[in-house]
Design a protein around this motif. Structure first.
Motif, PDB file in Angstrom:
ATOM      1  N   ILE A   1      15.228  74.478  24.413  1.00 26.51           N
ATOM      2  CA  ILE A   1      16.237  74.690  25.444  1.00 26.51           C
ATOM      3  C   ILE A   1      15.545  74.661  26.806  1.00 26.51           C
ATOM      4  CG2 ILE A   1      18.017  76.222  26.358  1.00 26.51           C
ATOM      5  CD1 ILE A   1      18.713  75.008  23.658  1.00 26.51           C
ATOM      6  N   TYR A   2      16.082  73.823  27.700  1.00 26.41           N
ATOM      7  CA  TYR A   2      15.508  73.680  29.035  1.00 26.41           C
ATOM      8  C   TYR A   2      16.444  74.352  30.050  1.00 26.41           C
ATOM      9  CZ  TYR A   2      12.537  70.213  26.790  1.00 26.41           C
ATOM     10  OH  TYR A   2      11.652  69.583  25.968  1.00 26.41           O
ATOM     11  N   THR A   3      15.859  74.994  31.037  1.00 27.21           N
ATOM     12  CA  THR A   3      16.624  75.693  32.074  1.00 27.21           C
ATOM     13  C   THR A   3      16.367  75.033  33.423  1.00 27.21           C
ATOM     14  OG1 THR A   3      16.501  77.795  30.881  1.00 27.21           O
ATOM     15  CG2 THR A   3      17.036  77.891  33.229  1.00 27.21           C
ATOM     16  N   ALA A   4      17.445  74.519  34.029  1.00 26.33           N
ATOM     17  CA  ALA A   4      17.372  73.936  35.373  1.00 26.33           C
ATOM     18  C   ALA A   4      17.982  74.914  36.362  1.00 26.33           C
ATOM     19  CB  ALA A   4      18.118  72.603  35.423  1.00 26.33           C
ATOM     20  N   LYS A   5      17.377  75.028  37.518  1.00 28.56           N
ATOM     21  CA  LYS A   5      17.807  76.026  38.494  1.00 28.56           C
ATOM     22  C   LYS A   5      18.035  75.395  39.852  1.00 28.56           C
ATOM     23  CE  LYS A   5      16.340  80.405  40.632  1.00 28.56           C
ATOM     24  NZ  LYS A   5      15.293  81.445  40.673  1.00 28.56           N
ATOM     25  N   THR A   6      19.122  75.780  40.480  1.00 31.80           N
ATOM     26  CA  THR A   6      19.395  75.387  41.862  1.00 31.80           C
ATOM     27  C   THR A   6      19.728  76.637  42.667  1.00 31.80           C
ATOM     28  OG1 THR A   6      20.792  74.025  43.307  1.00 31.80           O
ATOM     29  CG2 THR A   6      21.843  74.968  41.383  1.00 31.80           C
ATOM     30  N   VAL A   7      19.383  76.599  43.948  1.00 35.13           N
ATOM     31  CA  VAL A   7      19.632  77.732  44.842  1.00 35.13           C
ATOM     32  C   VAL A   7      20.444  77.236  46.026  1.00 35.13           C
ATOM     33  CG1 VAL A   7      18.595  79.522  46.282  1.00 35.13           C
ATOM     34  CG2 VAL A   7      17.481  78.831  44.154  1.00 35.13           C
TER      35      VAL A   7
ATOM     36  N   ASP B   1      19.000  68.967  26.681  1.00 33.70           N
ATOM     37  CA  ASP B   1      18.547  67.826  27.472  1.00 33.70           C
ATOM     38  C   ASP B   1      18.190  68.300  28.877  1.00 33.70           C
ATOM     39  OD1 ASP B   1      18.071  65.475  28.755  1.00 33.70           O
ATOM     40  OD2 ASP B   1      20.049  64.586  28.391  1.00 33.70           O
ATOM     41  N   PRO B   2      16.956  68.154  29.329  1.00 30.22           N
ATOM     42  CA  PRO B   2      16.587  68.635  30.668  1.00 30.22           C
ATOM     43  C   PRO B   2      17.359  67.943  31.786  1.00 30.22           C
ATOM     44  CG  PRO B   2      14.815  67.325  29.695  1.00 30.22           C
ATOM     45  CD  PRO B   2      15.806  67.571  28.615  1.00 30.22           C
ATOM     46  N   GLU B   3      17.640  66.650  31.622  1.00 26.20           N
ATOM     47  CA  GLU B   3      18.404  65.928  32.636  1.00 26.20           C
ATOM     48  C   GLU B   3      19.821  66.462  32.738  1.00 26.20           C
ATOM     49  OE1 GLU B   3      17.422  63.725  34.720  1.00 26.20           O
ATOM     50  OE2 GLU B   3      15.407  63.266  33.988  1.00 26.20           O
ATOM     51  N   PHE B   4      20.421  66.748  31.587  1.00 25.48           N
ATOM     52  CA  PHE B   4      21.789  67.266  31.582  1.00 25.48           C
ATOM     53  C   PHE B   4      21.832  68.674  32.154  1.00 25.48           C
ATOM     54  CE2 PHE B   4      25.522  69.275  29.775  1.00 25.48           C
ATOM     55  CZ  PHE B   4      26.494  68.301  29.941  1.00 25.48           C
ATOM     56  N   ALA B   5      20.808  69.475  31.893  1.00 24.43           N
ATOM     57  CA  ALA B   5      20.755  70.831  32.445  1.00 24.43           C
ATOM     58  C   ALA B   5      20.747  70.791  33.969  1.00 24.43           C
ATOM     59  CB  ALA B   5      19.517  71.563  31.929  1.00 24.43           C
TER      60      ALA B   5
ATOM     61  N   ALA C   1      15.190  67.970  36.544  1.00 23.95           N
ATOM     62  CA  ALA C   1      14.931  68.118  35.114  1.00 23.95           C
ATOM     63  C   ALA C   1      13.637  68.892  34.886  1.00 23.95           C
ATOM     64  CB  ALA C   1      14.832  66.738  34.461  1.00 23.95           C
ATOM     65  N   PRO C   2      13.696  70.041  34.218  1.00 23.85           N
ATOM     66  CA  PRO C   2      12.471  70.824  33.982  1.00 23.85           C
ATOM     67  C   PRO C   2      11.523  70.109  33.029  1.00 23.85           C
ATOM     68  CG  PRO C   2      14.327  71.757  32.790  1.00 23.85           C
ATOM     69  CD  PRO C   2      14.898  70.668  33.640  1.00 23.85           C
ATOM     70  N   GLU C   3      10.244  70.280  33.267  1.00 28.41           N
ATOM     71  CA  GLU C   3       9.237  69.634  32.431  1.00 28.41           C
ATOM     72  C   GLU C   3       8.896  70.469  31.194  1.00 28.41           C
ATOM     73  OE1 GLU C   3       5.919  68.931  34.949  1.00 28.41           O
ATOM     74  OE2 GLU C   3       6.927  67.387  36.140  1.00 28.41           O
ATOM     75  N   ARG C   4       9.066  71.773  31.279  1.00 24.32           N
ATOM     76  CA  ARG C   4       8.744  72.642  30.160  1.00 24.32           C
ATOM     77  C   ARG C   4       9.995  73.354  29.667  1.00 24.32           C
ATOM     78  NH1 ARG C   4       3.110  75.674  32.030  1.00 24.32           N
ATOM     79  NH2 ARG C   4       1.847  73.768  32.294  1.00 24.32           N
ATOM     80  N   LYS C   5       9.981  73.609  28.381  1.00 20.80           N
ATOM     81  CA  LYS C   5      11.119  74.321  27.790  1.00 20.80           C
ATOM     82  C   LYS C   5      11.116  75.787  28.233  1.00 20.80           C
ATOM     83  CE  LYS C   5       8.697  75.582  23.544  1.00 20.80           C
ATOM     84  NZ  LYS C   5       8.721  77.029  23.785  1.00 20.80           N
TER      85      LYS C   5
END
Length: 394
Positions: free
Chosen positions: A54-60, A156-160, A336-340
Motif C-alpha cells: 500500500i502506497y501513501t501519497a500526500k498533498t498539502v 498503485d502509487p500513481e493512482f494514490a 507517486a511515492p517510491e516506497r510503500k
C-alpha cells in the motif's frame, strides 16, 4: 533472631523451588513452546508476504485566507455556504469547514464517478464506496500552521497521487461554483430590474413628450431654474439604492456593514429630498398642464438615474461572475511515492512471534499445573468433579 533467620531461609527456599519449577515446566514443554511459536511465526510470514503493498501519497494545501469579490464575501460570512455545511455542524474553524466540504457527499460522489471507484473497490452501492474512500483517504488540518494535509492510500502509487490531488481540484471547483452561483443571482436580479426600468423610462419619456407638447413651454429651462432637476436626481438615487438594498438582502443580513451603510445613505438622501422639495418645484408653475409637464420630466430623470446605477451594479456582478472562486493554494502536489507505506511486514512477524511465545508459555504452565494436580489424591478428585460439572451427560 534464630526464628527470623529460619523464616527467611524458608522463604528463599520457596522462591528457589518456584524458579526451579518454572524452569522444569519450560523444559518439559519446550517442544510445544517451539512448535506453537514457530507456527505463529510461519503463518505471519505467509500472511505478510501475501498482503499487497500500500502506497501513501500526500498533498498539502492552504485554504483561502481572504475573499476576492462581493460573492466571496458572502461565502466568508457563510451566507452561501451555510446550507452546504449543514452536515458539518459543530465546526469551530474555517479549516474544519474545508475538511467537511471535502468529506461532503456531493464532492465524494464526483470523485467516485471520475475515478470509477465503485469498480475499483468492487462495492455494490455508492454508500459502501464512500465508506471505502473515507478509509483510504485521511484529511487532517494543522491547527498551528493552518494547512490541510490529504493522504491517500492505494495499491498503485500513481493512482494514490491522483486520488489525493483530485480532492484539491474538486474542492476548488466547489468553491468556485458557490461564488459564481451568488454572482449569477445578483446579475440576474439586476438584469430583471434593468428591463423593468427601461420599460418605465420609455413610458415616462412618452408621457413627457405629450405633456410638453400640450403645455407649449420649455420645461427644461423652467426645471433648471426651479431645482426640480436636482429633486429628480435625488429621487433616482434613492430608488437605485433601494434596489441595491433589495439585491443585498438575498445574501446579507441587517448586520452586514454594506447594508448598514446603504441604510444610512438612504436616510440622508430622503432627508435632503424633503428639504429640497419644500416650497419648490411643481407648485411654482402656472398652469396644470405645465405642472404635468414638470412631473413627467421629473419621472424621466428618476428613471434615467435608476438605470445608470443599475447598469453599474450589473457590470460589477458580471465581473464577479467572471472571477474565479476563493483562492485555494496547493503547496505540495502529491506525487507517486517510491516506497510503500504498509504493510510493515517485519512488525507483523515480530508481533506474531511474541504472541505465539506468550500463548505457548501460558499453555505450558497450565499443562504443568494440571499434571501436578493429578499426582495428588485431592487434585484427582477435583479433576473428576470439574469434568462432571462441565459434562452435558447426566
Amino acid at each position: 533472631m534464630t526464628e527470623q533467620t529460619t523464616a527467611q531461609a524458608a522463604l528463599l527456599e520457596d522462591e528457589e523451588i518456584s524458579l526451579i519449577d518454572l524452569a522444569i515446566a519450560l523444559g518439559e514443554e519446550k517442544t510445544t513452546i517451539l512448535k506453537v511459536t514457530g507456527l505463529f511465526t510461519a503463518v505471519a510470514v505467509v500472511v505478510a508476504l501475501l498482503l499487497p503493498n500500500i502506497y501513501t501519497a500526500k498533498t498539502v494545501m492552504m485554504p483561502p485566507q481572504q475573499q476576492q469579490s462581493g460573492a466571496a464575501s458572502a461565502l466568508a460570512s457563510l451566507g452561501g455556504l451555510a446550507g452546504l455545511a449543514g452536515a458539518a455542524a459543530g465546526i469551530k474553524s474555517p479549516d474544519e469547514m474545508y475538511v467537511a466540504f471535502m468529506q461532503s457527499e456531493g464532492l465524494q460522489k464526483s470523485i467516485i464517478e471520475k475515478l470509477k471507484l465503485q469498480e475499483r473497490y468492487d462495492t455494490k452501492t455508492i454508500a459502501d464506496t464512500r465508506k471505502k474512500l473515507q478509509d483510504n483517504v485521511k484529511i487532517a488540518p494543522d491547527k498551528k500552521s493552518g494547512l490541510i494535509s490529504i493522504e491517500a492510500d492505494d495499491k498503485d502509487p500513481e493512482f494514490a497521487a491522483q486520488l489525493a490531488n483530485l480532492h484539491v481540484d474538486e474542492l476548488r471547483v466547489l468553491l468556485g461554483r458557490l461564488a459564481v452561483t451568488d454572482a449569477q443571482q445578483r446579475r440576474m436580479f439586476y438584469e430583471q430590474q434593468i428591463k423593468k426600468v427601461q420599460v418605465e423610462l420609455a413610458e415616462a419619456e412618452q408621457s413627457f413628450r405629450q405633456a410638453k407638447a400640450q403645455s407649449g413651454m420649455q420645461v427644461t429651462a423652467v426645471l433648471a431654474e426651479s431645482g426640480v432637476r436636482a429633486s429628480a436626481e435625488l429621487r433616482g438615487q434613492i430608488a437605485a439604492r433601494e434596489v441595491q438594498m433589495s439585491a443585498m438582502s438575498r445574501f446579507a443580513t441587517a448586520q452586514n456593514p454594506d447594508v448598514q451603510r446603504l441604510g444610512g445613505e438612504l436616510s440622508a438622501l430622503r432627508s435632503q429630498l424633503n428639504k429640497l422639495e419644500q416650497g419648490s418645484g411643481v407648485a411654482e408653475t402656472s398652469t396644470p398642464l405645465q405642472q404635468q409637464a414638470v412631473r413627467s420630466y421629473r419621472d424621466v430623470k428618476v428613471q434615467e438615474a435608476m438605470l445608470e446605477v443599475l447598469i453599474k451594479q450589473y457590470e460589477l456582478a458580471r465581473v464577479d461572475e467572471a472571477k474565479e472562486g476563493p483562492l485555494l493554494q496547493q503547496l505540495d502536489v502529491a506525487t507517486a511515492p517510491e516506497r510503500k507505506a504498509k504493510p510493515k511486514r517485519a512488525m507483523i512477524v515480530l508481533a506474531a512471534a511474541f504472541g505465539g511465545l506468550f500463548l505457548s508459555l501460558l499453555f505450558a504452565f497450565v499443562r504443568r499445573a494440571l499434571r501436578k494436580s493429578l499426582e495428588t489424591d485431592q487434585g484427582s478428585t477435583q479433576m473428576v468433579l470439574l469434568h462432571k460439572a462441565w459434562s452435558f451427560k447426566r
